[in-house]
Design an enzyme around this catalytic site. Structure first.
Site, PDB file in Angstrom:
ATOM      1  N   GLY A  27       0.796  -1.083   0.102  1.00 55.65           N
ATOM      2  CA  GLY A  27      -0.091   0.222  -0.020  1.00 55.65           C
ATOM      3  C   GLY A  27       0.866   1.111  -0.098  1.00 55.65           C
ATOM      4  O   GLY A  27       1.871   1.264  -0.518  1.00 55.65           O
ATOM      5  N   SER A  28       0.282   2.268   0.728  1.00 55.61           N
ATOM      6  CA  SER A  28       1.170   3.510   0.727  1.00 55.61           C
ATOM      7  C   SER A  28       2.402   3.471   1.132  1.00 55.61           C
ATOM      8  O   SER A  28       3.364   3.995   0.299  1.00 55.61           O
ATOM      9  CB  SER A  28       0.236   4.657   1.553  1.00 55.61           C
ATOM     10  OG  SER A  28       0.690   5.974   1.784  1.00 55.61           O
ATOM     11  N   GLN A  29       2.462   2.843   2.219  1.00 57.68           N
ATOM     12  CA  GLN A  29       4.102   3.022   2.625  1.00 57.68           C
ATOM     13  C   GLN A  29       4.828   1.632   2.070  1.00 57.68           C
ATOM     14  O   GLN A  29       5.859   1.869   1.624  1.00 57.68           O
ATOM     15  CB  GLN A  29       4.123   2.682   4.224  1.00 57.68           C
ATOM     16  CG  GLN A  29       3.843   4.044   4.852  1.00 57.68           C
ATOM     17  CD  GLN A  29       5.123   4.869   4.839  1.00 57.68           C
ATOM     18  OE1 GLN A  29       6.163   4.540   4.846  1.00 57.68           O
ATOM     19  NE2 GLN A  29       4.688   6.384   4.835  1.00 57.68           N
ATOM     20  N   HIS A 109       4.863   1.967  12.438  1.00 54.72           N
ATOM     21  CA  HIS A 109       4.025   2.680  13.544  1.00 54.72           C
ATOM     22  C   HIS A 109       4.041   1.736  14.466  1.00 54.72           C
ATOM     23  O   HIS A 109       3.978   0.472  14.300  1.00 54.72           O
ATOM     24  CB  HIS A 109       2.634   3.189  12.710  1.00 54.72           C
ATOM     25  CG  HIS A 109       1.935   3.728  13.914  1.00 54.72           C
ATOM     26  ND1 HIS A 109       2.220   4.556  14.800  1.00 54.72           N
ATOM     27  CD2 HIS A 109       0.383   3.489  14.059  1.00 54.72           C
ATOM     28  CE1 HIS A 109       1.119   5.043  15.643  1.00 54.72           C
ATOM     29  NE2 HIS A 109       0.044   4.318  15.052  1.00 54.72           N
ATOM     30  N   GLU A 196      -2.690  13.325  15.350  1.00 54.07           N
ATOM     31  CA  GLU A 196      -3.787  13.010  14.300  1.00 54.07           C
ATOM     32  C   GLU A 196      -4.907  13.537  14.872  1.00 54.07           C
ATOM     33  O   GLU A 196      -5.730  14.041  14.343  1.00 54.07           O
ATOM     34  CB  GLU A 196      -3.740  11.556  14.296  1.00 54.07           C
ATOM     35  CG  GLU A 196      -2.568  10.901  13.118  1.00 54.07           C
ATOM     36  CD  GLU A 196      -2.547   9.596  13.304  1.00 54.07           C
ATOM     37  OE1 GLU A 196      -1.876   9.095  12.460  1.00 54.07           O
ATOM     38  OE2 GLU A 196      -3.375   8.822  14.073  1.00 54.07           O
TER      39      GLU A 196
END
Length: 334
Positions: A27-29, A109, A196
């Site tokens: 995905g994104s990372q 994370h 966040e």
């Protein structure tokens, strides 16, 4: 307390040479870590579900995706780039039965390690490299010869070489070009969630909506309110990004600066700060993590209802119309 910062000179890519790095999720990372590592001369194995868009993207990028279980069996460093809420289930089903002593498991994370959703066995290193930017930026900066600052943490150093492995990973994705800041899983997780919720996502969206609603309720046209409360926010954030609060104040009009200095504290009041402390306490004591994981376990009914409500908010409806007027914006509608 001063934060230690590592650079490429402090990392040795030989810590990963001759080894395989498994990227769990494209995905994104994941796509950025996989490509940057490969371009740095590291052997990469991508794990992704067959017949998904991310699987097809990995194939387009000349990877041959395998299952998470297979990647676990063959790789030395396992990099978890799956969404927080699915990591634990995937770990229990496919990684736990196949992980072995001497391997390292890496996270971008700290959520699942810090809140005990994933508990790797003895003999396994547990490390983190957390880029301070989205995956597309991590990739584009690497291609240009630069890098995105990263955080590094070691939760478990079973082999005695956990930090060396983490720094090699961080350097290979470009982090060592900008700087890799040392932290802990606890600090990264709690500050990331707080940022966040209170500022970057929760705080900003609530402030923008409240400002828009206040002006519309006072009789001003929604289109004008959109420009003043949302569209121009990017101009201010870009100034923050370039030079901080002082540069923003230097760049805006004296009228705007005076309004900032005198009216801002009336918006973020002692009551607001008290609520911030309450939110931080909920993060630290695990209440938020339990709430979010429970929400996911029952199909996210509250999440979906809140998302739908804001999707149809007058601010969003107005924005969809006005963005069509601005051809220079790469408008995204989901």
């Amino acid at each position: 307390m001063a934060v230690k910062i590592y650079y490429d000179k402090d990392a040795d890519l030989n810590a990963l040479k001759g080894k395989k790095v498994g990227i769990m999720g494209y995905g994104s990372q994941g796509h950025a870590h996989a490509q940057n590592l490969r371009d740095s001369g590291i052997e990469v194995v991508v794990a992704e579900l067959a017949d998904t868009p991310n699987y097809k993207l990995a194939v387009e990028h000349h990877f041959k995706p395998v299952s998470v279980a297979e990647a676990t069996k063959t790789c030395d460093l396992l990099v978890m780039t799956l969404p927080d809420e699915v990591q634990a289930a995937v770990y229990r089903k496919e990684i736990a039965p196949n992980i072995r002593a001497g391997q390292a498991i890496g996270f971008t994370h700290g959520f699942n390690i810090h809140f005990g959703q994933i508990v790797p066995p003895e003999g396994v290193d547990v490390i983190m490299i957390a880029p301070k930017g989205p995956g597309h930026l991590l990739r584009s900066e690497f291609v240009k010869g630069g890098g995105v600052p990263c955080l590094v943490a070691v939760e478990k150093n079973s082999t005695g070489k956990a930090l060396q492995t983490a720094l090699a990973w961080g350097s290979a994705i470009g982090g060592g070009r900008a700087g890799i800041l040392e932290t802990t899983f606890k600090i990264e997780t709690e500050t990331d969630l707080f940022g966040e919720q209170v500022v970057l996502c929760g705080g900003v969206t609530a402030l923008v909506k409240a400002g828009f609603e206040t002006l519309v309720e006072a009789g001003y046209p929604p289109e004008i309110c959109f420009f003043e409360c949302m569209h121009e926010l990017k101009l201010i954030v870009d100034l923050f990004y370039q030079g901080g609060i002082n540069y923003m104040r230097y760049s805006v009009s004296n009228t705007a600066e005076y309004g900032d200095l005198t009216r801002g504290p009336r918006i973020v009041t002692d009551e607001t700060r008290a609520e911030m402390k309450k939110i931080l306490a909920e993060i630290v004591n695990g209440d938020f993590a339990r709430e979010w994981l429970l929400e996911c376990s029952v199909g996210r009914p509250s999440f979906n209802a809140l998302y739908k409500r804001d999707y149809d908010h007058p601010l969003e409806v107005t924005g969809r119309k006005l963005r069509k007027m601005m051809k220079w914006i790469d408008s995204k509608e989901v």
